[in-house]
Design a protein around this motif. Sequence first.
Motif, short mmCIF file in Angstrom:
data_model
loop_
_atom_site.label_atom_id
_atom_site.label_comp_id
_atom_site.label_asym_id
_atom_site.label_seq_id
_atom_site.Cartn_x
_atom_site.Cartn_y
_atom_site.Cartn_z
N LEU A 106 0.83 -1.21 0.00
CA LEU A 106 0.00 0.00 0.00
C LEU A 106 0.87 1.25 0.00
CD1 LEU A 106 -2.75 -1.15 2.53
CD2 LEU A 106 -3.11 -0.64 0.10
N LEU A 107 1.97 1.22 0.74
CA LEU A 107 2.89 2.35 0.75
C LEU A 107 3.46 2.58 -0.65
CD1 LEU A 107 4.52 4.51 2.27
CD2 LEU A 107 6.22 2.72 2.78
N ALA A 108 3.83 1.50 -1.34
CA ALA A 108 4.33 1.62 -2.70
C ALA A 108 3.26 2.22 -3.61
CB ALA A 108 4.78 0.25 -3.23
N ARG A 109 2.02 1.80 -3.42
CA ARG A 109 0.91 2.38 -4.20
C ARG A 109 0.84 3.89 -3.97
NH1 ARG A 109 -4.53 2.19 -2.54
NH2 ARG A 109 -3.62 2.94 -0.57
N ASP A 110 0.94 4.29 -2.70
CA ASP A 110 0.87 5.71 -2.37
C ASP A 110 2.01 6.49 -3.03
OD1 ASP A 110 -1.32 5.06 -0.86
OD2 ASP A 110 -0.27 5.16 1.07
N GLU A 111 3.20 5.90 -3.03
CA GLU A 111 4.35 6.56 -3.64
C GLU A 111 4.14 6.73 -5.15
OE1 GLU A 111 7.44 7.64 -2.30
OE2 GLU A 111 6.43 7.47 -0.36
N ILE A 112 3.57 5.72 -5.79
CA ILE A 112 3.29 5.81 -7.23
C ILE A 112 2.29 6.92 -7.49
CG2 ILE A 112 2.32 4.61 -9.23
CD1 ILE A 112 5.04 3.52 -8.42
N GLU A 113 1.25 6.96 -6.68
CA GLU A 113 0.24 8.00 -6.85
C GLU A 113 0.82 9.39 -6.64
OE1 GLU A 113 -4.10 7.47 -6.07
OE2 GLU A 113 -3.29 6.23 -4.44
N ALA A 114 1.85 9.48 -5.78
CA ALA A 114 2.47 10.77 -5.49
C ALA A 114 3.48 11.18 -6.56
CB ALA A 114 3.15 10.73 -4.13
N GLY A 115 3.64 10.35 -7.58
CA GLY A 115 4.50 10.70 -8.69
C GLY A 115 5.81 9.95 -8.78
N CYS A 116 6.05 9.01 -7.86
CA CYS A 116 7.29 8.22 -7.92
C CYS A 116 7.29 7.34 -9.16
CB CYS A 116 7.40 7.37 -6.65
SG CYS A 116 8.80 6.21 -6.67
#
Length: 627
Positions: free
Chosen positions: A573-583
């Motif tokens: 889920l943290l990785a998902r959040d990072e992707i959504e944040a532009g990572c």
Amino acid sequence: MEIAKLGAMWNEDGSIGELAAEWAKVRAQMVGAFPTYYAAAGADPFAVEVGEAINELSALKPAADGPAYLGSDPKGPYYGDVTAARLPQKGASLAEVNRKAVELFQGMPNWNHPLTMPNVIPPANKAGIIAAMMTDLYSPNIIEGEYAWNVLKSEMETAAILSSLIGWDPEQAGGVYTFGGSGCYFYGVKYAITHSLGEQTRCTGIREDAKLLVSQQGHYCKLNSTDWSGLGMDNIIEIETDPETNAMSIPALEKVMQELHAAGTPIVAVICTMGTTDAFAIDSPKAVRGLIEKYPNPNGSKPLLYCDAVIGWSWLTFRDYDFDANPLGFSDETLKNVAHNHARISEIEYADAVGCDFHKTGWAPYNCSIFVMKDLNHFRKLMTRPGSAYLQDRVCYNPGLFTLEVSRSGSYSMAGWATLQYFGAEGFQSMLGGVLEMEEYLRHRIASEETAVCVNADDHGFVTLFRLYPKGVDAAAQYEKELNDPSPEARAELIKHNELQAQIGDLLWQWFRDGKLHEGHYGPYVSYTSGFRKTNYNADGADPKAVIYALKSFPMNININPAVMECLLQIALLARDEIEAGCEPDARQSGNCRMPYTENPQPVDCDQTRSGAVCHAVENLLSGVPR
């Protein structure tokens, strides 16, 4: 050289004299490169040296709460300088070679680590490792009894144990260890060709287009076996699978067999897949046996029935389990799944031959596979070749006369046999049931997370496949839409969210290798599948984009517990959040390959229109699902 001069190089005590030729002096030094042939007083020097090497290798292990790779450098692998390797003039010391060997393990995934769960790759058990190492010391060659002595019993007894679990007569069945599941499959195809088309094919070769029938979910090594055997990849006919169970559709199989029978086209074999890598689809050998009896070949033979059970075979160890008493105390859901898997896998008693991998669901070292046939003497009759002038049949059993490899290391058979002895039925049962218990915990946690959905909740196997959606999205509802709605809007959302799964998978791969803590956790080593299943409106696979991507958890590790599963979901889920944040994950390939390793040849383009054959290029080797 004069005999007297040669003899004078040695002293009376057997040591090399001062006037000996240089070759003799170097050779004398190399005596220490080999284990002694005699029992040494005290600890065996070689055992001490092996222990020292294992200790050096063990120094690469992380702390108990450390990352999931070995050593301190996970940025590799490094292949850029391999072509510069040359044979040294003088050999290095054992300590130096060991040091260099240990360095090769730097950064390698640690299969025994609880955060490692990318595929059906388990840690190896001690008994299997030690038994395999024993064969490296004395090199038993299970080509024949003379060269293997009683070590050959490890193969023969394994065959008896497995045949009794299958329900065959151990007095008639037999088996040969070989090079992995692909080796088992190859044995099955060759056995089938000779069985179905006749012994003359061994002399004249294959002179007619005969078909191999296997489900769409069948492992991609079907291409290897038909290609290398000369049957031809065009002669694979893939049978449709049930969209709910992923198992081979029996009505679809009968339709194909009926058409081939009417056309006078022989079928060499029907391959039943007994547990696919991702969906754990299990075909029905009992139903297939009925069709084989109904539709014989033009020459009167019957197609061979081979069960590719390299993943599913170990559920046979529940043969005598009391499901009512449930002595190991599995949860109700796990017990139901165990009973289902055992009942389905038990149908392999209808097969002519079965392939089993110990290095998958046997927790044995690589590679360790056995091809088991219901009628050993039938197999020997079809496959035996003339012997060699320099080999004598001094014992009653010499498998080198009918095996593919001829010389075979005893390491395979000793590892598999030792594992059976070490685990026993109860050990296998607890290991297998334990995987399902951990899987069940993860699935319940996924169900409690609004933006996550398990996409194989109805499967009974080892893997959990799940999709993560952006914050605020109802994952269950969105997945149902993407699975069933053929509209352009839904298709576009499917493609976008498939890309999200790939990005999350790539970022988790990056985090696994960066050696950093991410909100208190090291990155897990997991994978993703880019073709778990087709959407319901894309049954024929005409739309290559209308498939389901999913993140994958394969909890084969004995050290996995609920806390590990909790960590996996949270960091995903943290990785998902990072992707959504532009990572943007670093998707560059590692290795830095140079010539001759930089070429990327295109696979042969088989004619998919000939004779109803279906030949797919397989791009996703982790899942084995064509796309």
